[in-house]
Design an enzyme around this catalytic site. Structure first.
Site, PDB file in Angstrom:
ATOM      1  N   ASP A  23       4.378   1.954   2.365  1.00 38.62           N
ATOM      2  CA  ASP A  23       4.793   3.725   1.671  1.00 38.62           C
ATOM      3  C   ASP A  23       5.772   3.889   2.218  1.00 38.62           C
ATOM      4  O   ASP A  23       7.065   3.586   1.930  1.00 38.62           O
ATOM      5  CB  ASP A  23       4.027   4.056   2.860  1.00 38.62           C
ATOM      6  CG  ASP A  23       3.218   5.737   2.779  1.00 38.62           C
ATOM      7  OD1 ASP A  23       3.256   5.821   0.846  1.00 38.62           O
ATOM      8  OD2 ASP A  23       3.104   6.673   3.326  1.00 38.62           O
ATOM      9  N   ASN A  71      -6.243   6.108  -2.943  1.00 39.59           N
ATOM     10  CA  ASN A  71      -5.860   6.339  -4.540  1.00 39.59           C
ATOM     11  C   ASN A  71      -5.990   6.110  -5.565  1.00 39.59           C
ATOM     12  O   ASN A  71      -5.694   6.456  -6.530  1.00 39.59           O
ATOM     13  CB  ASN A  71      -4.792   4.701  -4.531  1.00 39.59           C
ATOM     14  CG  ASN A  71      -3.609   5.007  -3.829  1.00 39.59           C
ATOM     15  OD1 ASN A  71      -3.033   3.855  -2.501  1.00 39.59           O
ATOM     16  ND2 ASN A  71      -3.119   6.194  -2.829  1.00 39.59           N
TER      17      ASN A  71
END
Ligand code: IPE
Ligand code: IPE
Ligand code: MG
Length: 248
Positions: A23, A71
């Site tokens: 991330d 996502n």
């Protein structure tokens, strides 16, 4: 601890399986005044170094969260760019996987990815399926809840076909119908970028994983950062519900 190497000892074993939430690509780019996609490009480059480090440390399974089932809700251009980066990363790394005898697997509902990505994935999976010493697992269109829904559906069909007794369902039956069937649970779960949440990643498999959070953004997370996380893991006492004294 720069240039330290993670060492395997009887008291401090190397994790067999490390799972990473890669991330911080977007923030890495933003801090440099670059578009988010440049962060993803840099993040994709970083993967090679981390796979090499995993080999060096003797980690058998490495699972990387590359694209979550949530996502898809990002801007269309970002999703498209991620899919195209994925395809090129797989194609560029094919030789590497074969030379280093690394098996490639995926978890998540890969069938929903663009056709060209699916072809690249299937091709790398079949080219490496004979390797059994090291495995790189890419989590693609993966989410624990989606995985569980698919597992429940499979188990329900098995029960309806009389292949499983609904009164005798054990954890083993669930585990073998998850995408991670045949993969041991992660010993260590790392998340970069300072966020302290699981974001729908391996929620059942991580029941007893040691968690490690670092503020470093994924594109900056290198071999020595990885070695530091492994060293921290080696200092932890895994108790699995027992008392510290029972473990002695
Ligand atoms: C991780 O980086 C990559 C993916 C989720 C595909 P992000 O894109 O989430 O980066 P931040 O969290 O916005 O910085
Ligand atoms: C998790 O990161 C997914 C990947 C790293 C692929 P996100 O950036 O999507 O997670 P949230 O939205 O911060 O929880
Ligand atoms: Mg993020």
């Amino acid at each position: 601890m720069p240039n330290s190497s993670a060492k395997n000892t009887q008291d401090n074993p190397i994790p067999q399986h490390v799972a990473i939430i890669m991330d911080g690509n977007g923030r890495w780019a933003k801090e440099r005044g670059l578009p988010r996609i440049d962060g993803h490009r840099q993040g994709a480059k970083q993967i090679h170094q981390i796979i090499e480090a995993a080999n060096e440390f003797g980690i058998k399974f490495l699972t990387l969260y590359a694209f979550s089932s949530e996502n898809w809700n990002r801007p269309k251009e970002e999703v498209e760019a991620l899919m195209s980066l994925l395809s090129s990363a797989i194609r560029e790394n094919k030789k590497n996987f074969i030379e280093n005898e690394i098996r490639f697997r995926t978890i998540g509902d890969v069938s929903a990815l663009p056709k060209s990505c699916v072809n690249d994935i299937v091709s790398l999976e079949s080219a490496t399926k004979r390797f059994d010493k090291r495995t790189l697992v890419l989590a693609l269109n993966y989410g624990s809840r989606d995985e569980l829904v698919r597992a429940v559906s499979k188990i329900t069909h098995l029960a309806l076909d009389g292949k499983i007794n609904p009164n005798k369902i054990a954890w083993k039956n669930i585990a073998e119908n998850l995408d991670t069937a045949g993969i041991p649970d992660p010993d260590l779960l790392i998340r970069t970028s300072g966020e302290m949440r699981l974001s729908n990643y391996l929620m059942l498999q991580a029941a007893y994983s040691e968690l490690y959070f670092t503020k470093t953004y994924w594109p900056d997370f290198g071999r020595d950062d990885f070695a530091k996380a492994v060293a921290e893991y080696q200092r932890r006492e895994r108790r699995y519900g027992l008392t510290g004294d029972q473990l002695k």
